[in-house]
Structure formats: C-alpha cells, structure tokens
Design a protein around this motif. Structure first.
Motif, mmCIF file in Angstrom:
data_model
loop_
_atom_site.group_PDB
_atom_site.id
_atom_site.type_symbol
_atom_site.label_atom_id
_atom_site.label_comp_id
_atom_site.label_asym_id
_atom_site.label_seq_id
_atom_site.Cartn_x
_atom_site.Cartn_y
_atom_site.Cartn_z
ATOM 1 N N VAL A 1 0.849 -1.205 0.000
ATOM 2 C CA VAL A 1 0.000 0.000 0.000
ATOM 3 C C VAL A 1 0.878 1.246 0.000
ATOM 4 O O VAL A 1 0.644 2.190 -0.758
ATOM 5 N N PHE A 2 1.916 1.242 0.825
ATOM 6 C CA PHE A 2 2.814 2.385 0.897
ATOM 7 C C PHE A 2 3.493 2.628 -0.450
ATOM 8 O O PHE A 2 3.588 3.764 -0.912
ATOM 9 N N GLN A 3 3.958 1.556 -1.089
ATOM 10 C CA GLN A 3 4.618 1.695 -2.396
ATOM 11 C C GLN A 3 3.655 2.286 -3.422
ATOM 12 O O GLN A 3 4.023 3.183 -4.186
ATOM 13 N N LEU A 4 2.436 1.783 -3.460
ATOM 14 C CA LEU A 4 1.458 2.299 -4.426
ATOM 15 C C LEU A 4 1.148 3.769 -4.146
ATOM 16 O O LEU A 4 0.999 4.570 -5.075
ATOM 17 N N TYR A 5 1.053 4.131 -2.873
ATOM 18 C CA TYR A 5 0.832 5.530 -2.519
ATOM 19 C C TYR A 5 2.016 6.377 -2.973
ATOM 20 O O TYR A 5 1.848 7.445 -3.551
ATOM 21 N N PHE A 6 3.211 5.879 -2.724
ATOM 22 C CA PHE A 6 4.412 6.603 -3.124
ATOM 23 C C PHE A 6 4.478 6.741 -4.645
ATOM 24 O O PHE A 6 5.020 7.706 -5.164
ATOM 25 N N ASP A 7 3.903 5.774 -5.364
ATOM 26 C CA ASP A 7 3.845 5.830 -6.825
ATOM 27 C C ASP A 7 2.779 6.809 -7.323
ATOM 28 O O ASP A 7 2.627 6.987 -8.526
ATOM 29 N N GLY A 8 2.031 7.410 -6.398
ATOM 30 C CA GLY A 8 1.075 8.444 -6.771
ATOM 31 C C GLY A 8 -0.372 8.002 -6.834
ATOM 32 O O GLY A 8 -1.237 8.768 -7.260
ATOM 33 N N LEU A 9 -0.678 6.781 -6.411
ATOM 34 C CA LEU A 9 -2.058 6.318 -6.448
ATOM 35 C C LEU A 9 -2.835 6.845 -5.250
ATOM 36 O O LEU A 9 -2.282 7.006 -4.161
ATOM 37 N N SER A 10 -4.114 7.104 -5.459
ATOM 38 C CA SER A 10 -4.994 7.525 -4.370
ATOM 39 C C SER A 10 -5.431 6.292 -3.582
ATOM 40 O O SER A 10 -5.232 5.157 -4.027
ATOM 41 N N ASN A 11 -6.061 6.512 -2.424
ATOM 42 C CA ASN A 11 -6.550 5.388 -1.628
ATOM 43 C C ASN A 11 -7.541 4.541 -2.429
ATOM 44 O O ASN A 11 -7.528 3.316 -2.334
ATOM 45 N N GLU A 12 -8.375 5.193 -3.219
ATOM 46 C CA GLU A 12 -9.358 4.467 -4.035
ATOM 47 C C GLU A 12 -8.655 3.607 -5.091
ATOM 48 O O GLU A 12 -9.022 2.457 -5.312
ATOM 49 N N GLU A 13 -7.633 4.171 -5.720
ATOM 50 C CA GLU A 13 -6.884 3.421 -6.735
ATOM 51 C C GLU A 13 -6.110 2.262 -6.105
ATOM 52 O O GLU A 13 -6.052 1.169 -6.673
ATOM 53 N N ILE A 14 -5.551 2.502 -4.931
ATOM 54 C CA ILE A 14 -4.843 1.441 -4.212
ATOM 55 C C ILE A 14 -5.809 0.317 -3.875
ATOM 56 O O ILE A 14 -5.507 -0.865 -4.072
#
Length: 180
Positions: free
Chosen positions: A139-152
């Motif tokens: 989750v942290f990696q995806l957030y760091f990649d710029g994804l929103s909580n919904e996209e994650i």
C-alpha cells in the motif's frame, strides 16, 4: 482427530474427491502448527497467518494431486517452507526496489554530509518497510507511486478504508523508525 496431526488415507481420498469435511479435518489439524512454523520462518505472525491461509487455499485448489498414501504432514510442511522462502525473497526484493525508487526520485545533493544523512534516512526507512506486513508495505509503495486510496484499493482488491488504514500505519511505522 485432535492435536495428533494424524490424517488417514481415507480422509485424504475424500479430500482429493472434494469432500469439504475431509478438508476441514486437515485444516483443523494443521492450521495452527503450520502457522507457528511460518511465524518462526517469517518473524511475523500476521504474515504467517496470511501465508497459511494461502497454503490451505492452494491445497483445496490442487486437492486432486494429493496422494492419499503419502504423508500429508510432510506435504504441508514442504509447501509451507517453500512458500515462506519465496515470500521472504519476494519481500526483500520488493523492499529493495521500493527504497531505490523512493530515493531515485529525491533530488541528489552534491554535499557529502547531506548524502550521508540521506543514506542514513534511506537505511532507516528501509528497515521500517521491511518490518511491515507485506500488504502494508505494498500500500505504501502504491501511494508513493502516486495512487490515491481508491486506486490502491482497486489495485489490491481491498476496501478504501482498509487502504487508508494500512497507509496510516505505514506512515506511523516509518515516522517511529526515523524518530527512534
């Protein structure tokens, strides 16, 4: 059956033929010992529980391959060991890539003291990420990649609230590691 972890050939034949009660017997006899074994290998009871659940899902999916005349305990522990080793390897590779990606994106300083401090922070962040459960670090990696909580949430097949909770805990883990 109970705690003696003995499953007879008839039960294994029934399991192989799709009998849910037979699967439940195997599950109830081996879930806790396998989870404990995996907990020792991974160092995380949370990850061990996830791996154990995945192992039993795999056993059910591949039940037709079970040889009722072979030792089910040995079969399960072999799967568990291999799953743990693969999990540890993938987790390490994922964390190394995560940390590299994070710091590749940060601006690089020519100041040697700043580079040293950056390396120190990098090491602390990597240590914090390695201690996180796999789902939280992902989750942290995806957030760091710029994804929103919904996209994650969509990407990982979890709820938006669950993604937000994991992200909050990931930030807290990193912050605590940096401040300790």
């Amino acid at each position: 059956m109970g705690k003696n972890n003995v499953i007879d050939a008839l039960t294994l034949r029934k399991l192989r033929d799709g009998d849910h009660d037979a699967f439940e017997q195997v599950y109830l006899n081996f879930f806790k010992p396998i989870r404990l074994f995996l907990s020792k290998l991974t160092g995380s009871s949370e990850e061990a529980t996830e791996l154990t659940q995945m192992i039993f899902a795999r056993v059910w999916e591949r039940r037709v391959q079970i040889d009722p005349d072979k030792n089910i305990k040995q079969y399960l522990y072999t799967i568990a060991r291999n799953s743990a080793l693969r999990h540890i390897y993938e987790k390490r590779r994922f964390h190394e890539k995560t940390v590299e990606d994070m710091y590749d994106r940060l601006h690089t300083s020519e100041n040697p003291i700043a580079r040293l401090e950056e390396q120190e922070v990098k090491t602390l962040v990597q240590a914090a990420i390695e201690r996180m459960p796999e789902i939280r670090s992902r989750v942290f990696q995806l957030y760091f990649d710029g994804l929103s909580n919904e996209e994650i949430a969509r990407e990982m097949g979890i709820t938006t609230d669950n993604a937000a909770q994991h992200l909050s805990r990931a930030r807290k883990n990193i912050k605590n590691r940096l401040l300790s």
